[in-house]
Enzyme design. Structure first.
Site, PDB file in Angstrom:
ATOM      1  N   ASP A 194     -16.356  18.624  42.321  1.00 51.41           N
ATOM      2  CA  ASP A 194     -15.367  19.680  43.373  1.00 51.41           C
ATOM      3  C   ASP A 194     -16.554  19.953  45.077  1.00 51.41           C
ATOM      4  O   ASP A 194     -15.423  20.466  45.134  1.00 51.41           O
ATOM      5  CB  ASP A 194     -13.798  19.970  43.044  1.00 51.41           C
ATOM      6  CG  ASP A 194     -14.667  21.544  42.180  1.00 51.41           C
ATOM      7  OD1 ASP A 194     -15.431  21.317  41.848  1.00 51.41           O
ATOM      8  OD2 ASP A 194     -13.093  21.798  41.791  1.00 51.41           O
ATOM      9  N   SER A 195     -17.250  20.036  44.321  1.00 50.71           N
ATOM     10  CA  SER A 195     -18.217  20.812  44.908  1.00 50.71           C
ATOM     11  C   SER A 195     -18.451  19.477  46.369  1.00 50.71           C
ATOM     12  O   SER A 195     -18.997  20.428  47.303  1.00 50.71           O
ATOM     13  CB  SER A 195     -19.362  20.458  44.904  1.00 50.71           C
ATOM     14  OG  SER A 195     -20.357  19.695  43.619  1.00 50.71           O
TER      15      SER A 195
ATOM     16  N   ASP B 133     -14.613  15.669  38.625  1.00 50.62           N
ATOM     17  CA  ASP B 133     -13.704  17.009  37.770  1.00 50.62           C
ATOM     18  C   ASP B 133     -12.010  17.124  38.586  1.00 50.62           C
ATOM     19  O   ASP B 133     -12.110  16.116  39.251  1.00 50.62           O
ATOM     20  CB  ASP B 133     -14.075  18.390  39.690  1.00 50.62           C
ATOM     21  CG  ASP B 133     -15.462  19.328  38.617  1.00 50.62           C
ATOM     22  OD1 ASP B 133     -14.898  19.463  37.671  1.00 50.62           O
ATOM     23  OD2 ASP B 133     -16.371  19.782  39.532  1.00 50.62           O
TER      24      ASP B 133
ATOM     25  N   LYS C 247     -13.503  17.109  34.022  1.00 52.59           N
ATOM     26  CA  LYS C 247     -14.451  18.347  33.466  1.00 52.59           C
ATOM     27  C   LYS C 247     -13.164  19.304  34.471  1.00 52.59           C
ATOM     28  O   LYS C 247     -12.640  18.780  35.429  1.00 52.59           O
ATOM     29  CB  LYS C 247     -15.226  19.075  34.215  1.00 52.59           C
ATOM     30  CG  LYS C 247     -15.890  19.918  34.403  1.00 52.59           C
ATOM     31  CD  LYS C 247     -17.565  19.889  34.929  1.00 52.59           C
ATOM     32  CE  LYS C 247     -17.954  19.970  36.276  1.00 52.59           C
ATOM     33  NZ  LYS C 247     -17.465  21.483  36.943  1.00 52.59           N
TER      34      LYS C 247
ATOM     35  N   GLU D 291     -11.509  23.773  34.849  1.00 55.40           N
ATOM     36  CA  GLU D 291     -12.409  25.205  34.525  1.00 55.40           C
ATOM     37  C   GLU D 291     -11.387  26.438  33.964  1.00 55.40           C
ATOM     38  O   GLU D 291     -10.246  25.895  33.528  1.00 55.40           O
ATOM     39  CB  GLU D 291     -12.402  25.732  36.376  1.00 55.40           C
ATOM     40  CG  GLU D 291     -13.277  25.003  36.880  1.00 55.40           C
ATOM     41  CD  GLU D 291     -14.161  25.648  38.299  1.00 55.40           C
ATOM     42  OE1 GLU D 291     -13.748  26.209  38.934  1.00 55.40           O
ATOM     43  OE2 GLU D 291     -14.825  24.655  39.330  1.00 55.40           O
TER      44      GLU D 291
ATOM     45  N   GLU E 165     -22.041  28.396  34.203  1.00 52.14           N
ATOM     46  CA  GLU E 165     -22.111  28.975  35.485  1.00 52.14           C
ATOM     47  C   GLU E 165     -22.625  30.032  35.992  1.00 52.14           C
ATOM     48  O   GLU E 165     -21.745  31.015  35.407  1.00 52.14           O
ATOM     49  CB  GLU E 165     -21.102  27.955  36.690  1.00 52.14           C
ATOM     50  CG  GLU E 165     -21.793  27.832  38.020  1.00 52.14           C
ATOM     51  CD  GLU E 165     -20.670  27.457  39.095  1.00 52.14           C
ATOM     52  OE1 GLU E 165     -20.437  26.591  39.080  1.00 52.14           O
ATOM     53  OE2 GLU E 165     -21.598  28.082  40.310  1.00 52.14           O
TER      54      GLU E 165
HETATM   55  O1  KIV Z   1     -18.254  21.125  41.281  1.00 54.94           O
HETATM   56  C1  KIV Z   1     -19.588  21.175  40.908  1.00 54.94           C
HETATM   57  O2  KIV Z   1     -20.712  20.271  41.623  1.00 54.94           O
HETATM   58  C2  KIV Z   1     -19.416  21.244  39.918  1.00 54.94           C
HETATM   59  C3  KIV Z   1     -21.338  21.749  38.696  1.00 54.94           C
HETATM   60  C4  KIV Z   1     -21.698  23.117  39.965  1.00 54.94           C
HETATM   61  C5  KIV Z   1     -21.192  21.923  37.687  1.00 54.94           C
HETATM   62  O3  KIV Z   1     -19.011  22.366  39.114  1.00 54.94           O
END
Ligand code: KIV
Length: 271
Positions: free
Chosen positions: A51-52, A90, A120, A122, A189
């Protein structure tokens, strides 16, 4: 004669075997077809549609605004490019924290509409019910502990997490809980390297670190950061392997110069 070469795809079981034999896992983010092709051709083990994307693709300050539909768009573009790597996506903020039924529906949409291989999420104990329900549906889940960017407004800062014993202890317990639920891996992280080492040794599933030191079972970086596409983002944990901002900026300036000088296109470049 067929020239098609069978590629052995990376699975969650292969990642588990890599941990057992001490082979490090290499993971990078990708958000589009072209970048994912390069990353997969280079031989990466895991591709994270993070989600980056909210930051590096859309220009938002945090990861919170990206939607489930937008994550599915990025993930399906990446999946079309991948022949070997395991594609993890994510679950975006707001798509799983409400209740476990909503979480399951979000995970199913990602798997069905993008063709990805895992999701993924969190958090630890607080999302256990959602993690369980998604796993029960046969969807592999990667956990994410430590600095969890979807909680940035709770933390107030992007500095190292779990430096205090109470937070470190919760992280240890969360890691054990995620393993017990059936997660296949956990991202750690921005936590102290010693804590990441302890957690990595205390669980059988692989840990993937970002700013969590050398003792994790694998490493992940945001592709824009490691290729130097973002000018000015140089945290201590980042190793920059190229300066693509400068390379691309120079190429574009040359193109502009050639167009203005009526040098491009030349006679050889026209019909
Ligand atoms: O969203 C992302 O890129 C991440 C990584 C930094 C682990 O969760």
């Amino acid at each position: 004669m067929s020239v098609h070469k069978e590629v052995k795809r990376i699975t969650t079981h292969i990642l588990q075997e890599m941990k057992q034999r001490g082979e490090k896992i290499a993971m990078l983010t990708a958000y589009d077809y072209s970048m994912a092709t390069i990353v997969d051709d280079a031989g990466i083990d895991v591709i994270l549609v993070g989600d980056s994307a909210s930051n590096v693709m859309a220009g938002h300050e945090t990861t919170l605004p990206i939607t489930l539909d937008q994550m599915i768009y990025h993930a399906s573009s990446v999946v079309r490019a991948i022949k070997r790597g395991l594609v993890v996506v994510d679950l975006p903020f707001g798509s799983y924290q409400g209740n476990s039924k909503e979480a399951l529906n979000s995970a199913i949409r990602i798997m069905k509409e993008s063709g990805a291989h895992a999701v993924k999420m969190e958090g630890g104990l607080e999302i256990a019910e959602s993690v369980s329900r998604i796993l029960a549906a046969g969807i592999p889940v990667m956990g994410h502990l430590g600095l969890t960017p979807q909680s940035i407004y709770k933390f107030g800062t992007y500095t190292v997490r779990a430096k205090e014993e109470a937070e470190a202890q919760k992280l240890r317990e969360d890691a054990l809980k995620l393993q017990e639920l059936g997660c296949f891996s956990i991202v750690l992280e921005k936590i102290p390297a010693k804590l990441a080492q302890e957690v990595s040794q205390s669980i059988a599933i692989p840990t993937i670190g970002i700013g969590a030191g050398q003792h994790c079972d694998g490493q992940v970086l945001v592709i824009h950061d490691m290729l130097g596409l973002n000018k000015g983002f140089r945290p201590r944990f980042l190793r920059q392997y190229a300066s693509l901002y400068d390379v691309m900026n120079g190429a574009i300036q040359n193109y502009i110069k050639d167009v203005k000088a009526k040098d491009f296109p030349s006679e050889k470049e026209q019909y």
